[in-house]
Design a protein around this motif. Structure first.
Motif: not given
Length: 74
Positions: A41-69
């Motif tokens: 679950v990725v919760g965003t400030t513009c989505h009011n039902n708890g967030g989006f369900k995505v296939n990528e795991n937390t570790k992958t998402i955090l890597k994507m956020i920190s890696d500019d590529k």
């Protein structure tokens, strides 16, 4: 602004999310009627039902956020 592309758990289509609007990210593993479901679950400030369900795991998402590529606006 940095935008990353994540895969929707519902239909497999890409979701483009501004990382500045992410409020929380967590992995979910549910067992319902003998069926196992794994998603993140990725919760965003513009989505009011708890967030989006995505296939990528937390570790992958955090890597994507920190890696500019992974910034799709490049």
């Amino acid at each position: 602004m940095k935008i990353i592309a994540l895969t929707s758990n519902a239909d497999g289509k890409l979701l483009y999310i501004n990382v500045d609007t992410i409020g929380h990210v967590y992995d979910v593993e549910k067992k319902d009627l003998g069926k196992k479901e794994i998603y993140t679950v990725v919760g965003t400030t513009c989505h009011n039902n708890g967030g989006f369900k995505v296939n990528e795991n937390t570790k992958t998402i955090l890597k994507m956020i920190s890696d500019d590529k992974f910034n799709v606006l490049k």
